[in-house]
Design an enzyme around this catalytic site. Structure first.
Site, PDB file in Angstrom:
ATOM      1  N   THR A 201       0.866  -1.178   0.000  1.00 22.10           N
ATOM      2  CA  THR A 201       0.000   0.000   0.000  1.00 22.10           C
ATOM      3  C   THR A 201       0.904   1.230   0.000  1.00 22.10           C
ATOM      4  O   THR A 201       2.032   1.163   0.489  1.00 22.10           O
ATOM      5  CB  THR A 201      -0.853  -0.024   1.284  1.00 22.10           C
ATOM      6  OG1 THR A 201      -1.832  -1.031   1.148  1.00 22.10           O
ATOM      7  CG2 THR A 201      -1.518   1.313   1.572  1.00 22.10           C
ATOM      8  N   ARG A 229     -14.348  -6.776  -0.707  1.00 19.93           N
ATOM      9  CA  ARG A 229     -13.709  -6.476   0.582  1.00 19.93           C
ATOM     10  C   ARG A 229     -13.131  -5.053   0.568  1.00 19.93           C
ATOM     11  O   ARG A 229     -12.446  -4.659  -0.363  1.00 19.93           O
ATOM     12  CB  ARG A 229     -12.588  -7.482   0.841  1.00 19.93           C
ATOM     13  CG  ARG A 229     -11.808  -7.249   2.152  1.00 19.93           C
ATOM     14  CD  ARG A 229     -10.446  -6.656   1.889  1.00 19.93           C
ATOM     15  NE  ARG A 229      -9.613  -6.601   3.090  1.00 19.93           N
ATOM     16  CZ  ARG A 229      -8.493  -5.895   3.166  1.00 19.93           C
ATOM     17  NH1 ARG A 229      -8.062  -5.203   2.142  1.00 19.93           N
ATOM     18  NH2 ARG A 229      -7.793  -5.876   4.280  1.00 19.93           N
ATOM     19  N   VAL A 230     -13.443  -4.286   1.602  1.00 20.44           N
ATOM     20  CA  VAL A 230     -12.839  -2.963   1.739  1.00 20.44           C
ATOM     21  C   VAL A 230     -11.968  -2.995   2.986  1.00 20.44           C
ATOM     22  O   VAL A 230     -12.437  -3.377   4.063  1.00 20.44           O
ATOM     23  CB  VAL A 230     -13.915  -1.865   1.873  1.00 20.44           C
ATOM     24  CG1 VAL A 230     -13.260  -0.507   2.076  1.00 20.44           C
ATOM     25  CG2 VAL A 230     -14.797  -1.845   0.630  1.00 20.44           C
ATOM     26  N   GLY A 231     -10.716  -2.611   2.835  1.00 21.30           N
ATOM     27  CA  GLY A 231      -9.794  -2.600   3.976  1.00 21.30           C
ATOM     28  C   GLY A 231      -9.853  -1.269   4.707  1.00 21.30           C
ATOM     29  O   GLY A 231     -10.807  -0.498   4.586  1.00 21.30           O
ATOM     30  N   ASP A 232      -8.811  -0.999   5.442  1.00 20.72           N
ATOM     31  CA  ASP A 232      -8.756   0.228   6.246  1.00 20.72           C
ATOM     32  C   ASP A 232      -8.522   1.483   5.424  1.00 20.72           C
ATOM     33  O   ASP A 232      -8.908   2.582   5.827  1.00 20.72           O
ATOM     34  CB  ASP A 232      -7.595   0.114   7.239  1.00 20.72           C
ATOM     35  CG  ASP A 232      -6.279  -0.056   6.483  1.00 20.72           C
ATOM     36  OD1 ASP A 232      -6.125  -1.083   5.793  1.00 20.72           O
ATOM     37  OD2 ASP A 232      -5.426   0.853   6.534  1.00 20.72           O
ATOM     38  N   THR A 252      -0.559   1.655   7.004  1.00 25.73           N
ATOM     39  CA  THR A 252      -0.463   0.487   6.127  1.00 25.73           C
ATOM     40  C   THR A 252      -0.379  -0.746   7.021  1.00 25.73           C
ATOM     41  O   THR A 252       0.057  -0.651   8.167  1.00 25.73           O
ATOM     42  CB  THR A 252       0.772   0.564   5.210  1.00 25.73           C
ATOM     43  OG1 THR A 252       1.002  -0.729   4.630  1.00 25.73           O
ATOM     44  CG2 THR A 252       2.035   0.989   5.946  1.00 25.73           C
ATOM     45  N   GLY A 253      -0.799  -1.884   6.506  1.00 27.84           N
ATOM     46  CA  GLY A 253      -0.733  -3.104   7.295  1.00 27.84           C
ATOM     47  C   GLY A 253      -2.027  -3.881   7.213  1.00 27.84           C
ATOM     48  O   GLY A 253      -2.804  -3.704   6.272  1.00 27.84           O
ATOM     49  N   HIS A 254      -2.282  -4.726   8.205  1.00 27.39           N
ATOM     50  CA  HIS A 254      -3.450  -5.609   8.185  1.00 27.39           C
ATOM     51  C   HIS A 254      -4.732  -4.781   8.377  1.00 27.39           C
ATOM     52  O   HIS A 254      -5.046  -4.323   9.486  1.00 27.39           O
ATOM     53  CB  HIS A 254      -3.306  -6.662   9.280  1.00 27.39           C
ATOM     54  CG  HIS A 254      -4.416  -7.655   9.278  1.00 27.39           C
ATOM     55  ND1 HIS A 254      -5.143  -7.983  10.392  1.00 27.39           N
ATOM     56  CD2 HIS A 254      -4.952  -8.372   8.260  1.00 27.39           C
ATOM     57  CE1 HIS A 254      -6.067  -8.869  10.071  1.00 27.39           C
ATOM     58  NE2 HIS A 254      -5.965  -9.118   8.785  1.00 27.39           N
ATOM     59  N   GLY A 255      -5.455  -4.597   7.274  1.00 28.59           N
ATOM     60  CA  GLY A 255      -6.594  -3.672   7.257  1.00 28.59           C
ATOM     61  C   GLY A 255      -7.636  -3.965   8.307  1.00 28.59           C
ATOM     62  O   GLY A 255      -8.161  -3.043   8.953  1.00 28.59           O
TER      63      GLY A 255
HETATM   64  N1  ASP Z   1      -3.942  -1.916   4.627  1.00 27.91           N
HETATM   65  C1  ASP Z   1      -4.091  -2.551   3.351  1.00 27.91           C
HETATM   66  C2  ASP Z   1      -5.348  -3.353   3.347  1.00 27.91           C
HETATM   67  O1  ASP Z   1      -5.599  -4.066   4.302  1.00 27.91           O
HETATM   68  C3  ASP Z   1      -2.940  -3.423   2.980  1.00 27.91           C
HETATM   69  C4  ASP Z   1      -1.567  -2.793   3.143  1.00 27.91           C
HETATM   70  O2  ASP Z   1      -1.385  -1.820   3.834  1.00 27.91           O
HETATM   71  O3  ASP Z   1      -0.614  -3.297   2.534  1.00 27.91           O
HETATM   72  O4  ASP Z   1      -6.048  -3.308   2.377  1.00 27.91           O
END
Ligand code: ASP
Length: 342
Positions: A201, A229-232, A252-255
């Protein structure tokens, strides 16, 4: 330059004078604000063969974003420019290079926010758009709402003359290879993230020479994510937040974890309590690990131009420019720098 700023509600001092509450406008003198830009290219276990291109990509984006600020441009324009550079770079999981969902399709999310007035534009599950951040800015400035999703968002894009591109133009060989691998094992988003086999991201935060802050984040999400799916990333306060009162953040990371702890807003909340950007970021990231076992990273800049880039994953590509000094890194504790000439 000495900037005199007038604070407005809700940060007014209030005096109760009986029948009515009088608002006393507080004038504060801002210190000499130096423009700053910070960008990230995603927090995950970036493999060695992508390390150099990831570093090059964030350095280039930070320089381009900073040149906007150095030429008198605003923070919103700078973060949009930097994120566009990252979206155009196939190394990163945003725009060109986006990862594929469970059906092998590209669905993109993005957000942009203006710290002056909390104006925000967010888009999710959009298709065939190479620069989602530019579209998010169009939503911020032209739509009668703050967030648009899926088919409705794409319809609005057409009315705004946003250029549509064939999906194939956004898909890289690496994204296809990764998708095929995950199709075989049918892993969930959480398993995928925990194995840190995913893409980057992108995001940016900036403060301009008027002391205005802004942020932007853009992503293709996580390989093999559920359709829809919608992430963060496009969620206000999770993937990004900007408020001149405190500063700006892009995450960024685990949404699914980031959303649960509203990570971007949590960092600013910690800063409002008086923590430095670095402590605020570390405490928020630790909270996410302890509370929901989620890992990630973030960049932030405060209203006084202090900044930091922090992460709890193996690596995160980041770069910043302040006072014509470019700093960048990828590994924990790594800070490289060089003087730039614009
Ligand atoms: N945060 C993003 C998501 O979960 C992924 C990422 O940051 O790499 O969609």
């Amino acid at each position: 330059m000495l900037v005199l700023k007038t604070l407005e509600a809700p940060f007014l001092q209030t005096q109760n004078t009986g029948a009515c509450v009088e608002h006393t406008i507080v004038q504060i003198q801002k210190m000499d604000i130096k423009p700053v830009i910070v960008v990230h290219g995603g927090a995950w276990a970036i493999p060695d063969d992508l390390a150099e291109s990831s570093k090059d990509g964030v350095r280039y984006a930070a320089k381009r974003g900073f040149s906007v600020l150095a030429n008198g441009g605003g923070a919103v324009q700078a973060v949009e420019c930097a994120v566009q550079m990252l979206e155009n770079n196939p190394v990163f999981d945003a725009g060109h290079g986006a990862v594929l969902n469970a059906e092998g399709d590209v669905e993109l999310d993005a957000i942009i926010m203006d710290g002056r007035n909390l104006a925000v534009g967010a888009v999710s599950c959009i298709k065939n758009i190479a620069n989602p951040v530019m579209f998010a800015r169009t939503v911020m400035e032209k739509a009668s709402c703050s967030m648009l999703t899926g088919a409705g968002a794409n319809k609005f894009a057409e009315t705004m003359n946003i250029k549509l591109v064939p999906k194939e133009e956004l898909v890289t060989e690496l994204a296809i290879k990764e998708w095929e691998q995950y199709q075989k094992y049918k892993q969930s988003v959480t398993c995928l993230f925990n194995s840190e086999q995913m893409h980057d991201t992108v995001g940016a935060v900036a403060i301009d020479n008027e002391g205005n802050v802004a942020c932007a984040t853009s992503t293709g999400g996580i390989t093999n994510k559920m359709v829809g799916r919608v992430g963060d990333c496009p969620i206000i306060g999770s993937g990004a937040y900007a408020d001149n009162f405190t500063g700006a953040v892009s995450t960024t990371g685990h949404g699914e974890s980031i959303m649960k702890v509203t990570l971007a807003r949590l960092v600013l909340f910690n800063m409002e309590k008086g923590e430095t950007p670095q402590d605020a970021a570390d405490h928020a990231l630790d909270y996410m690990v302890n509370k929901v076992n989620g890992r990630g990273g973030l960049i932030t800049v405060s209203k006084t131009g202090e900044w930091t880039a922090r992460f709890t994953t193996k690596r995160m590509a980041w770069a910043s420019v302040k006072n014509n000094v470019l700093m960048y890194g990828l590994n924990p504790g790594e800070i490289l720098n060089e003087v730039i000439h614009l």
